[in-house]
Write an enzyme that holds these catalytic residues in place. Structure first.
Site, mmCIF file in Angstrom:
data_model
loop_
_atom_site.group_PDB
_atom_site.id
_atom_site.type_symbol
_atom_site.label_atom_id
_atom_site.label_comp_id
_atom_site.label_asym_id
_atom_site.label_seq_id
_atom_site.Cartn_x
_atom_site.Cartn_y
_atom_site.Cartn_z
ATOM 1 C CG ASN A 255 -1.701 1.260 1.403
ATOM 2 O OD1 ASN A 255 -1.803 2.058 0.469
ATOM 3 N ND2 ASN A 255 -2.279 1.457 2.589
ATOM 4 C CD1 TRP A 256 3.854 1.024 -2.730
ATOM 5 C CD2 TRP A 256 3.895 2.147 -4.678
ATOM 6 N NE1 TRP A 256 4.704 0.362 -3.589
ATOM 7 C CE2 TRP A 256 4.751 1.031 -4.783
ATOM 8 C CE3 TRP A 256 3.753 3.001 -5.771
ATOM 9 C CZ2 TRP A 256 5.475 0.754 -5.948
ATOM 10 C CZ3 TRP A 256 4.465 2.720 -6.936
ATOM 11 C CH2 TRP A 256 5.311 1.604 -7.015
ATOM 12 C CE LYS A 257 -0.061 3.348 4.652
ATOM 13 N NZ LYS A 257 -0.010 3.484 6.105
ATOM 14 N N GLY B 164 2.631 -1.136 4.264
ATOM 15 C CA GLY B 164 2.774 0.278 3.914
ATOM 16 C C GLY B 164 4.237 0.628 3.689
ATOM 17 N N GLY B 165 4.869 1.171 4.723
ATOM 18 C CA GLY B 165 6.234 1.672 4.622
ATOM 19 C C GLY B 165 7.211 0.734 3.932
ATOM 20 C CD GLU C 87 -3.763 -2.242 7.235
ATOM 21 O OE1 GLU C 87 -2.689 -2.586 6.747
ATOM 22 O OE2 GLU C 87 -4.270 -1.121 7.025
HETATM 23 P P1 PGA Z 1 2.569 0.350 7.594
HETATM 24 O O1 PGA Z 1 1.138 0.577 6.899
HETATM 25 O O2 PGA Z 1 3.057 -0.975 7.093
HETATM 26 O O3 PGA Z 1 3.394 1.501 7.152
HETATM 27 O O4 PGA Z 1 2.309 0.329 9.071
HETATM 28 C C1 PGA Z 1 0.245 -0.477 6.712
HETATM 29 C C2 PGA Z 1 -1.017 0.043 6.091
HETATM 30 O O5 PGA Z 1 -1.431 1.152 6.463
HETATM 31 O O6 PGA Z 1 -1.640 -0.602 5.223
#
Ligand code: PGA
Length: 255
Positions: free
Chosen positions: A13-15, A237-238, A170
């Site tokens: 999830n690149w956001k 995410g990250g 999550e």
């Molecule tokens: P994160 O994000 O791995 O940076 O905690 C996960 C997500 O929000 O899907």
């Protein structure tokens, strides 16, 4: 073990990260590193990067998703993108109900439900995010919150359509914070989600159902989390912004 019935899904999830050029560069780096994956590999990217991502992944084992979609087919919804539009450009996956959408953009269980409905109708596969806040965990209502979010989102979804739903558990307190749920905590909630699916559908549907964990999953902790019976993959995410880290997680999910 029933875990063997399910193929893990590792989704990035690149956001709000990466331009189209950066998208091409990162995918070019990732492709050879994940090509032998024995799990499904998905990258969910910003709308403006979808074309670049689809082009860069053509012929590879990486599938592309969007990070949200609207519930209407079209109309006066400035700034929104419909599920039908995503399907039309060839996007197979969409994340719905991410906690950042709920937290910062007024997403509710009902709008999540509406978006899930539209995505299914457009033929997409949905990564549905559910999760409790730290307050809710402290109040011992984690499973009630997760059950409510899940039941409202899935209202009216048939057993056949359920095959195009993945749930990502999550915990809100673990997202982007560096604080991960322990493997035991993740397994407990993921198992609770599977039991809920069994009660809403059937045990066979639940056994085949993919439940991911997300929230600071990274190259170091992925193997322990993914070894758990009910953790069938991750929403990352990250760590999905770094090719080597993402590939390490994909390798950990490959049996
Ligand atoms: P994160 O994000 O791995 O940076 O905690 C996960 C997500 O929000 O899907």
């Amino acid at each position: 073990m029933n875990k063997a019935l399910r193929k893990a899904v590792i989704a990035g999830n690149w956001k709000m990260n990466n331009t189209p050029d950066e998208t091409k560069a990162l995918i070019t780096e990732m492709k050879p590193l994940v090509k032998d994956a024995d799990c499904d590999v998905v990258l969910c990217v910003p709308f403006v990067d979808l074309y670049a991502a689809l082009e860069a992944t053509a012929g590879s084992n990486i599938k592309i998703g969007a990070e949200n979609c609207h519930w209407a087919e079209k109309g006066a919804f400035t700034g929104e993108v419909s599920a039908k539009m995503l399907a039309a450009v060839g996007v197979p996956y969409v994340i719905i109900g991410h906690s950042e959408r709920r937290q910062y953009f007024g997403e509710t269980d009902v709008t999540v439900h509406n978006r899930v409905r539209a995505a299914l109708d457009a033929g997409l596969t949905v990564i549905l995010c559910v999760g409790e806040t730290l307050d809710q965990r402290k109040q011992n209502i984690t499973m009630e919150i997760i059950a409510m979010q899940t039941k409202i989102a899935l209202a009216g979804v048939s057993a056949e359509e359920l095959k195009r739903i993945i749930i990502a558990y999550e915990p809100v307190w673990a997202i982007g914070t560096g604080e991960t749920a322990t493997a035991e905590q993740a397994d407990e909630v993921n198992g609770g989600i599977r039991a809920l699916i069994a009660s809403l559908y059937s045990q066979a549907d639940a056994d085949a159902f993919v439940v991911q964990y997300g929230g600071s999953m990274n190259a170091k902790n992925a193997a322990e989390l993914l070894a758990k019976e009910h953790v069938d993959g991750g929403l990352i995410g990250g760590a999905s912004l770094n090719a080597a880290d993402f590939a390490t997680i994909v390798a950990a999910a490959s049996k």
